[in-house]
Every structure is written in structure tokens, then in C-alpha cells.
Design a protein around this motif. Structure first.
Motif, PDB file in Angstrom:
ATOM      1  N   ALA A  13     -37.972 -33.152  38.576  1.00 33.98           N
ATOM      2  CA  ALA A  13     -38.742 -32.114  38.036  1.00 33.98           C
ATOM      3  C   ALA A  13     -38.230 -30.584  38.593  1.00 33.98           C
ATOM      4  CB  ALA A  13     -40.105 -32.233  37.806  1.00 33.98           C
ATOM      5  N   LEU A  14     -38.112 -30.690  40.092  1.00 37.46           N
ATOM      6  CA  LEU A  14     -37.556 -29.888  40.822  1.00 37.46           C
ATOM      7  C   LEU A  14     -36.076 -29.417  40.854  1.00 37.46           C
ATOM      8  CD1 LEU A  14     -39.960 -30.670  43.914  1.00 37.46           C
ATOM      9  CD2 LEU A  14     -40.398 -29.187  41.853  1.00 37.46           C
TER      10      LEU A  14
ATOM     11  N   HIS B 194     -34.196 -29.907  38.201  1.00 33.71           N
ATOM     12  CA  HIS B 194     -33.867 -29.342  37.126  1.00 33.71           C
ATOM     13  C   HIS B 194     -34.326 -27.880  37.323  1.00 33.71           C
ATOM     14  CE1 HIS B 194     -32.897 -32.879  34.407  1.00 33.71           C
ATOM     15  NE2 HIS B 194     -32.522 -33.123  35.780  1.00 33.71           N
ATOM     16  N   ARG B 195     -35.313 -27.576  37.772  1.00 37.04           N
ATOM     17  CA  ARG B 195     -35.678 -26.113  37.953  1.00 37.04           C
ATOM     18  C   ARG B 195     -34.783 -25.463  38.812  1.00 37.04           C
ATOM     19  NH1 ARG B 195     -42.095 -26.522  39.057  1.00 37.04           N
ATOM     20  NH2 ARG B 195     -41.759 -24.144  39.650  1.00 37.04           N
TER      21      ARG B 195
ATOM     22  N   ASP C  95     -31.508 -24.884  36.639  1.00 39.30           N
ATOM     23  CA  ASP C  95     -31.869 -23.609  36.021  1.00 39.30           C
ATOM     24  C   ASP C  95     -31.307 -22.324  36.780  1.00 39.30           C
ATOM     25  OD1 ASP C  95     -32.242 -24.991  33.648  1.00 39.30           O
ATOM     26  OD2 ASP C  95     -34.221 -25.022  33.665  1.00 39.30           O
ATOM     27  N   LEU C  96     -32.226 -22.340  37.733  1.00 40.07           N
ATOM     28  CA  LEU C  96     -32.130 -20.934  38.529  1.00 40.07           C
ATOM     29  C   LEU C  96     -30.700 -20.773  39.086  1.00 40.07           C
ATOM     30  CD1 LEU C  96     -35.297 -21.264  40.816  1.00 40.07           C
ATOM     31  CD2 LEU C  96     -34.819 -19.656  38.784  1.00 40.07           C
TER      32      LEU C  96
ATOM     33  N   GLU D 136     -40.489 -18.249  41.383  1.00 36.88           N
ATOM     34  CA  GLU D 136     -40.064 -19.576  41.480  1.00 36.88           C
ATOM     35  C   GLU D 136     -40.085 -19.973  43.143  1.00 36.88           C
ATOM     36  OE1 GLU D 136     -41.088 -21.421  39.164  1.00 36.88           O
ATOM     37  OE2 GLU D 136     -39.181 -22.375  38.469  1.00 36.88           O
TER      38      GLU D 136
ATOM     39  N   GLN E 125     -43.393 -20.201  44.492  1.00 38.06           N
ATOM     40  CA  GLN E 125     -43.957 -21.478  43.964  1.00 38.06           C
ATOM     41  C   GLN E 125     -43.535 -22.656  44.567  1.00 38.06           C
ATOM     42  OE1 GLN E 125     -46.744 -21.883  41.764  1.00 38.06           O
ATOM     43  NE2 GLN E 125     -46.135 -24.089  41.715  1.00 38.06           N
ATOM     44  N   LEU E 126     -42.264 -22.679  44.649  1.00 35.90           N
ATOM     45  CA  LEU E 126     -41.506 -23.924  45.125  1.00 35.90           C
ATOM     46  C   LEU E 126     -41.917 -24.346  46.669  1.00 35.90           C
ATOM     47  CD1 LEU E 126     -38.181 -23.968  43.077  1.00 35.90           C
ATOM     48  CD2 LEU E 126     -40.068 -25.476  42.773  1.00 35.90           C
TER      49      LEU E 126
ATOM     50  N   GLU F 249     -29.581 -32.273  30.240  1.00 35.61           N
ATOM     51  CA  GLU F 249     -30.439 -33.053  31.230  1.00 35.61           C
ATOM     52  C   GLU F 249     -29.358 -33.325  32.087  1.00 35.61           C
ATOM     53  OE1 GLU F 249     -30.954 -33.130  27.835  1.00 35.61           O
ATOM     54  OE2 GLU F 249     -32.634 -31.688  28.054  1.00 35.61           O
TER      55      GLU F 249
ATOM     56  N   ASN G   3     -27.864 -30.739  34.436  1.00 34.07           N
ATOM     57  CA  ASN G   3     -28.865 -30.611  35.333  1.00 34.07           C
ATOM     58  C   ASN G   3     -28.761 -31.543  36.475  1.00 34.07           C
ATOM     59  OD1 ASN G   3     -29.639 -28.097  34.371  1.00 34.07           O
ATOM     60  ND2 ASN G   3     -31.333 -29.123  33.302  1.00 34.07           N
TER      61      ASN G   3
END
Lengths: 356, 403
Positions: A257-258, A260-261, A264-265, A310, A313-314, B386, B389
Motif C-alpha cells: 500500500a505504501l 504504490h503511493r 505514484d509520487l 503525503e 502522513q507517511l 499495479e 508500481n
């Protein structure tokens, strides 16, 4: 990262080394703790001037190196990474206004001083909390300028103000008819409301009708460079943190989950860098500057906003503490996002430039 | 305003530019001017008009469809600068590159890197001439994102391999002459048991079934291999090297799928220009719906930042030599933005932008709908977003696997 020539690589490496060793975020903490309204270290600024950074966009004939905007941007980016407090951006923009619109006499008088670090300059354009160069009430009569400018960056140290009046840009020296009222913003850097009350004003008569916008485009792009450095620093710091912090017997970096964030960034950061470098390259080529500047600042706003949010948050709770640096970036980010064009201002401008 | 970013005026190489202009004036059929479908890049059916054939042969004989590939294998042997001039002049003349498909985009660059001299001599020239269609035998029913789970077996029979298994999502499989295929030569090792093999699609035992998609088209197929004999000389690299070679090919695929320049050309007019035809404008010519105007500007700014990123990646890879993991970033960004653009475009057109077939719609409207639907595949194939990523997190950012 744009493909650089040898001189540019040396300049960037020098700036990176200096910022890391001589001006880490701890240096900004010291400046903050001093409480001085001008909010920077004179000794550090003198060192920058000695390395030639104050004259990068100034022609050689006037004491600069004329290395170009990409070179200037590389230095500003490196200083942005460590939140180095200085009037370098403001002074570079004041010099740019004189290079574009000044007479030979004005250039001879001011550019060598700005390029050597002897004088500090800044832009005084907006009259309210929102960037809006279309709405300027300040006026000049008989060579005397009157009006009030809001949230002027680096106002406390400025020897020279480049002031927007209804009919163009003027040079105003600090002193008689110029008074400051401090506006302490969340970034704890130098900002003030500056009132001009019949101050002696010398018009920048060259540069044509687009002078103000040309100067503002340089402000947008150079500010975006500082923001790029900040975004890169927040991203790198956050990535390091995720690789160290252990919860559930795992370093956080192993959680998808982290991951992929961060992916994205990382993509956003790549777009921001391209947009900012595109702005610098447009300035150096003189081609499509208004559009490139709008894209550069709009992307800088969008991406730094997301990364600074972010980043906190992270980091979790520790990101909320004053002891940790990450919050400083968040606070400086919002000030720069609002300067020289918010996201909505820039989208509107992009559409106008595109004829829709 | 076009969707391309402002770029400095092109650098000059006058003599070559002159040569290109002469070539185009002599060989590009004017009836093909401005042609090039919104679905270009999908290896389509084989019918070709006389003019199209003539143009393909003219470009192919010079190797200019693969301008920077080595001349000794039929490429153009041009410098990158010359290739850029060729592109510029073709764009000015409304000409398109008729040499394309997976041979050019993915297989050729990979074979140039990993193939034997004999393989390069055999396979590269027909690709340069546009005389062969390649398809990709990668995915299987149980090997999608987990590609290395592939089970199609290649059994060693001395002078040949015997292939049994099933591939799926074989783009253009029904029209392809040859297939570059990942097969399993060893069951004991997931990654090192994979090999990269070239298979003739007309070999006995190869069966292809098209799959009808939500776009109404059938660009993908299921491909079945039953006791297919493949000569040993069709193995690329060493046995067990297939995963390495196959991943390298995917980097080329991703760089191309991300779009960059070709996607920009394919998209044509800016969203703002389209909007001006479909929604109200005010007396100054601005889009009257300020919310829509803002969303278009937001998109176009990001789209321009992406195009600048694709250009930057090209310049950097030129400086560093070759494609890299940045291809994952480009693929992820370009495909997402492409989908976003298609969604915004049909929204701008309203119900007029959702025509399926028949009267009342322009050709552009109808093909736009199909392209919107087909475009949903772009974030799934070539390694889903995905998967990209995961690659970015692990290979670029150094984030670890769960222990």
C-alpha cells in the motif's frame, strides 16, 4: 534531470555540496531561532555571492556570469532541498527585471551591485493575498510612487524594490517614503506589507508592454525550481524513513500500500521536474515562455502540494513534530504555492493563452 | 492550439532535410495524406491499397521506417538527429510511418541486442521492409500479472523443441506470420526455466481463436500449441535466459505504449479545440462552462508535463544509452493520462460521443468510442499499472519485498 553541460554539472555539484554541508535545515533552524525579521544569514549570502550565484543571469558587462536560467535554476533547486533561507531568488528576479526593462544607466547603477551581493532586490507586485497582476492600484505622479504592496518577499533586507504601478514597473530604493509592516507567515521567512508614500520612483521604460508578465514568468519558473528542490527532499526523506521504520516486525517499505503511493509520487515528481526544466529551457531559448512558465508553476503547485501532504502522513506522528524537518517543507510549500499564481489562477491563464 | 509542448526550433541539417523532402515528394502518395487511424499501432488486418503498398515499399527499401537501426540489417542507419529531421518532414507532409507493429516496437530492438548473427540476418530485414508480422506469446490463462508462472512447455527433442500449451491476449495473432514466445524448458525453476523461442504461426499444431472485446473489436486472440515442432536454431540466447530477454523486451514495449510523440500525434486536436465544437462558447471564444474549462486546462497542463517527461527520458536515455526502468514510469503515466483524456473527450461530446454504429455520427465520433473502450486495455497489458508500481517501488526506489 536535464542533460547538462560540464559547467552546469560543476555548478550543480558545488551548490549541492555547499547546501548539504554549509546550509542544512539546521541552518534554517538557527535563522528561525534568531527571530531577526530579515530571516537569513548574511554570512551565508556573502558566501553565495562569492561563488557567483547572485550574478548567474546578469550579463558579463554588468558583473555577472550570464550562465543562463537553467544554471540559475539548478542552484535554486539545490538550495530548496535544504530550505536555505536567502534573498537569492528575490534578487535574481529584481535583476531580471532590470536586464529586461532597464536603461543603460539603470543597468550600470544596479546590476553590478545585485550581481556582487552588495545590494538585495525584490519584486513588489501584488496588493492583496492573491496573485493578481491585473489589479494594481499603485500609481506614480511626478516621479513619486504611492501604494501598498502585500506580502512582499524578502522585504526586510531589500535595498531595491521593483514595484508594479498601473502603468508599468518602477525601481524604488529603500528609505524615504518606504515603510514596512512585518507579516509573519507560516514559513517564518521575510514577508512584509510595504507602503510607498510618495517614494522616488524610476521607471523601467524598456521591455515593451509584456514587461510585467515577462518578469512574473521568471518569478513563476524560479519559484518552481525552489519547489522542485523541496519536493525532491521531502520525497527522499520520506523514502528513507519508510526504509527504516519498523512496525508489525517489518520495515514500512515492504508494505505494498505504501510502495504504490510512493510510486505514484515518483511519477508526479518526474512530471514536475520535466515541467520545471521545460520552463528554464524556454527562458534560455526565448521560445514559448508564457506557456512553459504556466505549466512549470502549475505542476510545481500540484506536485509539491501532494508530496508535502503525503510526506507528513507517511511519517506518522513524528512528522507532526517541530523537532522533525518535514513540517517546515509543508509550511514553506503553501506560501510558495500561493505566490505568483495559485493553481486555479494558473489553469485560467493556461486556458487564456490557449485561446479557450 | 496543438497538444504538443512548445519546443525550440529544430536544429538544421540542410542537405539531409533536402534529401527527405525530395524523397517524400517523389514517393508519398498524396491520397494518403493525413491518414493514420486512431487505432494505429494495433497490428490489423492485411488488406492494403495500391498506394499503401507503394508507400510501405518505398520507406522499407530505404530502411527509413526503422531509421536508427543498423544499415547492415536493413535499417536506415540514420543518426538520431537525422531521424528527428525525417519525422519533422514527414509530419509536415502529412505522411505516416508505414512500418510498424510489434516487430519494430519490441522484437527487433530485443533481437538486435540478444540475437545471434544468423538470427539478426534472417529476421531484422523483413521487419525493416514491413514484410512480416510478429505477435507476442507471453500471457497465459494463469500467467497474467504473474507472467513467470507460464506453463507452455518446450520439450527438448534433440534437433527441435516440441511445444504444448496455450497463450492468450495474443495481439494480432490471427494476422501474424511469426510469434516471439516465452516457453518453459525447465519445470524446476520458475524464472530460470523460461526460454525465448521464435515460432512460425503456420506450423502444424498452431491454432488461433480471436476474442471479441468490449470495444466490439477482436484485436486479441487465444493461441493453442499442440505438438508444434520448432527448430533449435529458433532459440534466442541461451536456454533459461528467456526471463531476462523477455523483460528487456517489455521495457521496449512500455516505452512505446507510454505514447510519447506517437500518442500525441494520434490524439490530434487538443481537447479545447474539440470542446469548442461541442459545447457553448462565450463572446470572447472561451468555453462558457467554467468548470469544464478548468478541467480541460488541468488535463492539458498535466498532459504537456507528460510529453515533456517523455522527451526528457529520450534525451537522458540517449545520454545513458538505452531504455531503462524509467519505461515503467512512462507507461504508468502515459496510459493513465490517455484514458483520462478519452473519458473527458466523450464527456465533452455528450451522448453524441457515445455512438456505437450507424447514422447520426461522424467517423471520428465512432472511432473515438472504440478507442475509448480499447484504451482500457492500456493499463492492463504490457504489465498492468499495479505491476509497474511494483517495479518502480522495488527496482527504482529500492523498497524491499515483504520478509
Amino acid at each position: 534531470m536535464a542533460v547538462l553541460n560540464e559547467e552546469q554539472e560543476m555548478l550543480r555539484d558545488m551548490a549541492r555540496e555547499w547546501a548539504t554541508n554549509e546550509s542544512p535545515v539546521a541552518a534554517f533552524r538557527k535563522v528561525r531561532a534568531s527571530g531577526a525579521p530579515e530571516a537569513f544569514d548574511r554570512g551565508a549570502y556573502t558566501a553565495m555571492a562569492q561563488m557567483g550565484w547572485t550574478g548567474i543571469i546578469v550579463p558579463e558587462a554588468h558583473g555577472g556570469s550570464d550562465f543562463g536560467w537553467l544554471s540559475a535554476g539548478l542552484v535554486i533547486e539545490e538550495l530548496g532541498k535544504t530550505l536555505t533561507a536567502s534573498p537569492l531568488v528575490a534578487t535574481t528576479l529584481a535583476a531580471a527585471a532590470i536586464v529586461l526593462g532597464g536603461s543603460e544607466e539603470q543597468k550600470a547603477k544596479w546590476l553590478p551591485k545585485l550581481a556582487s551581493g552588495e545590494a538585495i532586490g525584490t519584486l513588489a507586485i501584488d496588493e492583496g493575498p492573491h496573485h493578481n497582476p491585473a489589479k494594481i492600484a499603485a500609481s506614480v505622479s511626478g516621479g513619486k510612487l504611492s501604494g501598498t504592496k502585500a506580502f512582499v518577499h524578502e522585504a526586510h533586507s531589500a535595498d531595491l524594490f521593483v514595484v508594479a504601478a498601473a502603468d508599468g514597473l518602477y525601481l524604488v530604493e529603500k528609505g524615504d517614503g518606504v515603510s514596512l509592516s512585518t507579516r509573519k507567515l507560516t514559513d517564518q521567512r521575510s514577508h512584509a506589507e510595504v507602503t510607498f508614500d510618495g517614494a522616488a520612483a524610476d521607471k523601467l521604460a524598456g521591455g515593451g508592454d509584456s514587461l510585467i508578465e515577462d518578469v512574473l514568468d521568471r518569478a513563476r519558473i524560479l519559484t518552481a525550481c525552489e519547489m522542485l528542490g523541496m519536493a525532491q527532499a521531502v520525497f527522499d526523506t520520506t523514502l528513507d524513513y519508510l526504509k527504516q521504520r519498523v512496525q508489525f516486525n517489518q520495515v514500512l517499505a515492504t508494505f505494498q500500500a505504501l510502495q504504490h503511493r510512493m510510486a505514484d509520487l515518483f511519477g508526479d515528481l518526474a512530471m514536475m521536474r520535466s515541467a520545471v526544466e521545460g520552463g528554464l529551457q524556454a527562458l534560455d531559448s526565448g521560445f514559448g515562455v508564457a506557456r512553459a512558465a504556466t505549466i512549470a508553476k502549475a505542476e510545481a503547485n500540484r506536485v509539491l502540494h501532494a508530496i508535502s501532504r503525503e510526506g507528513v502522513q507517511l511519517h506518522g506522528g513524528i512528522g507532526m513534530t517541530d523537532e522533525y524537518d518535514i513540517g517546515f517543507y509543508l509550511k514553506r510549500a503553501r506560501v510558495l504555492e500561493a505566490s505568483w499564481g495559485s493553481t486555479s489562477y494558473l489553469r485560467d491563464r493556461f486556458a487564456r493563452i490557449g485561446g479557450y | 492550439m496543438a497538444t504538443q509542448p512548445d519546443v525550440p526550433p529544430p536544429s538544421e541539417d540542410d542537405a539531409f532535410r533536402e534529401e527527405v523532402r525530395d524523397f517524400l515528394a517523389e514517393n508519398f502518395p498524396s491520397e494518403l495524406k493525413g491518414k493514420g487511424s486512431a487505432l494505429a499501432g494495433v497490428d490489423g488486418p492485411t488488406e492494403e491499397s495500391e498506394a499503401q503498398r507503394k508507400w510501405r515499399e518505398a520507406m522499407g527499401s530505404r530502411g527509413w521506417g526503422t531509421p536508427t537501426w543498423p544499415k547492415e540489417y536493413g535499417g536506415g542507419g540514420l543518426s538520431r538527429k537525422q531521424a528527428a529531421i525525417l519525422n519533422e518532414e514527414m509530419a509536415k507532409a502529412g505522411a505516416y510511418n508505414p512500418i510498424g507493429g510489434m516487430g519494430v516496437m519490441m522484437f527487433g530492438p530485443t533481437l538486435l541486442e540478444y540475437g545471434s548473427e544468423a538470427q539478426k540476418k534472417e529476421h531484422i530485414p523483413p521487419i525493416c521492409r514491413g514484410a512480416v508480422r510478429w505477435c507476442q506469446g507471453y500471457s497465459e490463462p494463469n500467467a497474467g500479472s504473474d507472467l513467470a508462472n507460464l506453463q507452455t512447455m518446450a520439450e527438448d527433442k534433440g534437433d527441435h523443441y516440441l511445444i504444448n500449451g496455450q497463450k492468450t491476449w495474443t495481439s494480432g495473432g490471427q494476422w501474424a506470420d511469426k510469434c516471439f514466445c516465452l516457453v518453459r524448458t525447465d519445470k524446476s525453476d520458475k524464472h530460470k526455466g523460461i526460454s525465448f523461442l521464435l515460432i512460425d504461426m503456420d506450423s502444424p499444431g498452431v491454432e488461433v481463436r480471436p476474442i471479441q472485446m468490449i470495444s466490439g473489436m477482436s484485436p486479441f486472440c487465444e493461441t493453442f500449441f499442440t505438438d508444434v515442432k520448432v527448430p533449435k536454431e529458433n532459440l534466442v540466447g541461451e536456454e533459461g535466459q528467456g526471463w531476462t530477454i523477455g523483460k528487456r523486451l517489455l521495457q521496449h514495449e512500455r516505452t512505446n505504449l507510454s505514447g510519447g510523440g506517437s500518442l500525441a500525434r494520434m490524439m490530434g486536436a487538443s481537447l479545447a479545440d474539440i470542446a469548442k465544437k461541442y459545447v457553448e462558447t462565450d463572446e470572447s471564444g472561451a468555453i462558457a462552462d467554467k468548470v469544464l474549462r478548468d478541467r480541460i486546462a488541468d488535463f492539458e497542463i498535466r498532459w504537456n508535463a507528460f510529453l515533456l517527461t517523455a522527451r526528457r527520458a529520450t534525451e537522458e536515455s540517449k545520454a545513458a544509452g538505452g531504455v531503462s526502468e524509467i519505461s515503467s514510469v512512462l507507461k504508468k503515466l502515459g496510459t493513465k493520462l490517455g484514458q483520462e483524456r478519452a473519458e473527458l473527450m466523450i464527456e465533452i461530446m455528450g451522448l453524441q460521443g457515445l455512438g456505437w454504429e450507424g447514422e447520426g455520427f461522424t467517423e471520428a465520433e465512432l472511432s473515438g468510442v472504440r478507442a475509448w473502450l480499447f484504451g482500457k486495455a492500456t493499463t492492463i497489458y504490457g504489465g498492468s499499472t499495479e505491476i509497474q508500481n511494483n517495479i518502480i517501488a522495488k527496482r527504482v526506489l529500492g523498497m524491499l519485498d515483504h520478509q
